[in-house]
Motif scaffolding. Sequence first.
Motif, mmCIF file in Angstrom:
data_model
loop_
_atom_site.group_PDB
_atom_site.id
_atom_site.type_symbol
_atom_site.label_atom_id
_atom_site.label_comp_id
_atom_site.label_asym_id
_atom_site.label_seq_id
_atom_site.Cartn_x
_atom_site.Cartn_y
_atom_site.Cartn_z
ATOM 1 N N UNK A 152 2.628 -2.915 71.716
ATOM 2 C CA UNK A 152 2.597 -1.764 70.819
ATOM 3 C C UNK A 152 3.430 -0.618 71.383
ATOM 4 N N UNK A 153 3.306 -0.392 72.693
ATOM 5 C CA UNK A 153 4.052 0.691 73.315
ATOM 6 C C UNK A 153 5.537 0.387 73.344
ATOM 7 N N UNK A 154 5.903 -0.865 73.595
ATOM 8 C CA UNK A 154 7.315 -1.226 73.654
ATOM 9 C C UNK A 154 7.986 -1.097 72.283
ATOM 10 N N UNK A 155 7.190 -1.311 71.224
ATOM 11 C CA UNK A 155 7.718 -1.146 69.870
ATOM 12 C C UNK A 155 7.800 0.313 69.451
ATOM 13 N N UNK A 156 7.323 1.209 70.323
ATOM 14 C CA UNK A 156 7.476 2.631 70.042
ATOM 15 C C UNK A 156 6.279 3.294 69.402
ATOM 16 N N UNK A 157 5.117 2.622 69.367
ATOM 17 C CA UNK A 157 3.939 3.199 68.733
ATOM 18 C C UNK A 157 3.499 4.494 69.391
ATOM 19 N N UNK A 158 3.428 4.493 70.719
ATOM 20 C CA UNK A 158 2.995 5.674 71.456
ATOM 21 C C UNK A 158 4.063 6.754 71.422
ATOM 22 N N UNK A 159 5.307 6.386 71.717
ATOM 23 C CA UNK A 159 6.372 7.374 71.814
ATOM 24 C C UNK A 159 6.683 8.018 70.469
ATOM 25 N N UNK A 160 6.571 7.253 69.368
ATOM 26 C CA UNK A 160 6.849 7.828 68.050
ATOM 27 C C UNK A 160 5.804 8.883 67.695
ATOM 28 N N UNK A 161 4.548 8.656 68.110
ATOM 29 C CA UNK A 161 3.490 9.626 67.861
ATOM 30 C C UNK A 161 3.748 10.912 68.635
ATOM 31 N N UNK A 162 4.152 10.766 69.904
ATOM 32 C CA UNK A 162 4.450 11.927 70.732
ATOM 33 C C UNK A 162 5.710 12.641 70.220
ATOM 34 N N UNK A 163 6.736 11.873 69.859
ATOM 35 C CA UNK A 163 7.999 12.458 69.394
ATOM 36 C C UNK A 163 7.804 13.266 68.115
ATOM 37 N N UNK A 164 6.948 12.781 67.222
ATOM 38 C CA UNK A 164 6.696 13.486 65.960
ATOM 39 C C UNK A 164 6.030 14.837 66.226
ATOM 40 N N UNK A 165 5.029 14.834 67.111
ATOM 41 C CA UNK A 165 4.363 16.088 67.460
ATOM 42 C C UNK A 165 5.330 17.051 68.138
ATOM 43 N N UNK A 166 6.169 16.521 69.019
ATOM 44 C CA UNK A 166 7.116 17.361 69.740
ATOM 45 C C UNK A 166 8.123 17.981 68.777
ATOM 46 N N UNK A 167 8.580 17.194 67.801
ATOM 47 C CA UNK A 167 9.550 17.712 66.844
ATOM 48 C C UNK A 167 8.960 18.856 66.013
ATOM 49 N N UNK A 168 7.711 18.670 65.562
ATOM 50 C CA UNK A 168 7.072 19.725 64.776
ATOM 51 C C UNK A 168 6.863 20.980 65.615
ATOM 52 N N UNK A 169 6.434 20.788 66.871
ATOM 53 C CA UNK A 169 6.230 21.930 67.753
ATOM 54 C C UNK A 169 7.556 22.622 68.059
ATOM 55 N N UNK A 170 8.606 21.820 68.200
ATOM 56 C CA UNK A 170 9.932 22.375 68.482
ATOM 57 C C UNK A 170 10.426 23.238 67.326
ATOM 58 N N UNK A 171 10.138 22.819 66.085
ATOM 59 C CA UNK A 171 10.549 23.610 64.918
ATOM 60 C C UNK A 171 9.876 24.978 64.934
ATOM 61 N N UNK A 172 8.581 24.989 65.238
ATOM 62 C CA UNK A 172 7.882 26.280 65.303
ATOM 63 C C UNK A 172 8.357 27.097 66.504
ATOM 64 N N UNK A 173 8.670 26.415 67.596
ATOM 65 C CA UNK A 173 9.171 27.123 68.778
ATOM 66 C C UNK A 173 10.481 27.846 68.453
ATOM 67 N N UNK A 174 11.313 27.204 67.648
ATOM 68 C CA UNK A 174 12.590 27.826 67.256
ATOM 69 C C UNK A 174 12.352 29.096 66.454
ATOM 70 N N UNK A 175 11.347 29.061 65.561
ATOM 71 C CA UNK A 175 11.034 30.247 64.757
ATOM 72 C C UNK A 175 10.440 31.359 65.618
ATOM 73 N N UNK A 176 9.591 30.949 66.596
ATOM 74 C CA UNK A 176 9.023 31.941 67.510
ATOM 75 C C UNK A 176 10.136 32.598 68.324
ATOM 76 N N UNK A 177 11.076 31.778 68.815
ATOM 77 C CA UNK A 177 12.207 32.306 69.594
ATOM 78 C C UNK A 177 13.060 33.233 68.724
ATOM 79 N N UNK A 178 13.192 32.904 67.436
ATOM 80 C CA UNK A 178 13.982 33.726 66.520
ATOM 81 C C UNK A 178 13.334 35.103 66.346
ATOM 82 N N UNK A 179 12.008 35.127 66.343
ATOM 83 C CA UNK A 179 11.304 36.403 66.224
ATOM 84 C C UNK A 179 11.633 37.330 67.396
ATOM 85 N N UNK A 180 11.885 36.736 68.565
ATOM 86 C CA UNK A 180 12.209 37.553 69.730
ATOM 87 C C UNK A 180 13.526 38.282 69.559
ATOM 88 N N UNK A 181 14.447 37.670 68.780
ATOM 89 C CA UNK A 181 15.745 38.302 68.537
ATOM 90 C C UNK A 181 15.632 39.483 67.574
#
Length: 468
Positions: A152-181
Amino acid sequence: MNYNDTIVALATASGAGAVAIIRVSGKDAISTTNGVFKSVKSNKSLISQYTHTIHLGHIVEDSRVIDEVLISLFKNPKSYTGEDVVEIQCHGSIYIQQEIIQLLLRKGCRMADAGEFTLRAFLNGKLDLSQAEAVADLISSDNEASHQIAMQQMRGGFSSEIAKLREELLNFASLIELELDFAEEDVEFADRSQFRELIERITFVLKRLIDSFAVGNVIKNGIPVAIVGEPNVGKSTLLNALLNEERAIVSDIAGTTRDTIEDELVIEGIGFRFIDTAGIRETKDVVEGIGIKKTFEKIEQAQVVLYLFDATQFVNNKTAFIVEIEKIKNKYPLKPLLIVPNKVDKLSPSDLEQIKVTLSAVEVSKYILLSAKENVGVDALKNQLLSFVNTGALRNNETIVTNTRHYDALLKAFEEIKKVQYGLDSNLSSDLMALDIREALYHFGMITGQVTNDELLGNIFANFCIGK
């Protein structure tokens, strides 16, 4: 290390066999192999052949034929490493294997390091880091459960779950960083209510993954079960009955087992490591005393303690046995304790009932009536051991964490996410929250490989076998 050169290694297990496979990878893999290959039917060049094709011929050095082989071609990027890969299937003679490898080394290849083929697959984007680590887990899997998790892990089950969360968090991080400007304008680009929902969802997923490690770790490494009790109560007989072989010496002489004996058994896909320990009693025998000391060490290491006693002796000396059971319960309160009265085939129905009543009185809810010699109750014992393992997540094909490095990164990410949540609840400024978000993103990236360093990669791939 130069990852642009061409590497070679034996891909199959070392030693003699029917066939062996030698793997070559790198920009010159095909041309180098072509220089020592002579086709059976024609003088065709491997360089001009299509990818994913097989070719029969001979490996030759000058006029000397080393072996008749099959050559499998995998042209980049459609290969395991993402580079040109050649796999040479030869006869399994150790001499032939070494002759072909030495020939390729003389032609410009170098020996691959441990795990270098999989490392190149990671560097070339064919696998993320958690998938690459799962390759090693798959190779070392020795039961159905560990195999299922690794696949399951080799097929990307674990990493895809982590990557999806990271991508969503990264999008909000970009907006938070934009607020600093635009700090002077006091504007908010990141919707705080949506951000709160995301943080709660990430917290839930991280907690589930962290909790799964308790199951994943024992599935991967096996569950150690210590079989303890006084001398001559049937511990070695039970081990032999569980393994269905004469693994331990059985004797009527008390104290026969002077050292711990260990062996593994797979029960419905879950690995259990049974430890037959020396009988616990007062002794002046130095060697037996050392064995008893080791018994207590093994109990400390075990995740399940199986306390065996002679049921025929219990009836006439209940108080002493109850004291011993209570002593083990109090000494190891966090370990699952399974009480096993042995030799019940020698008891009358009334004596059996008396044992049940007594064990219930001392709040022993988990016990198995057993006759190890007659193989009575052994299957019930196996089922009870299985009940100590929460296999629900495994049956439901949920993501289960087995890797200690992943577990550590998840704990650190969880800690940072809790800080972000606190910042939201306390209305902290965007710049302070941005720091915690960056740290959480860093730990997410450590799992999948968006964040790496040479030391990390060296530690991971050093544990691989050469040729993989």
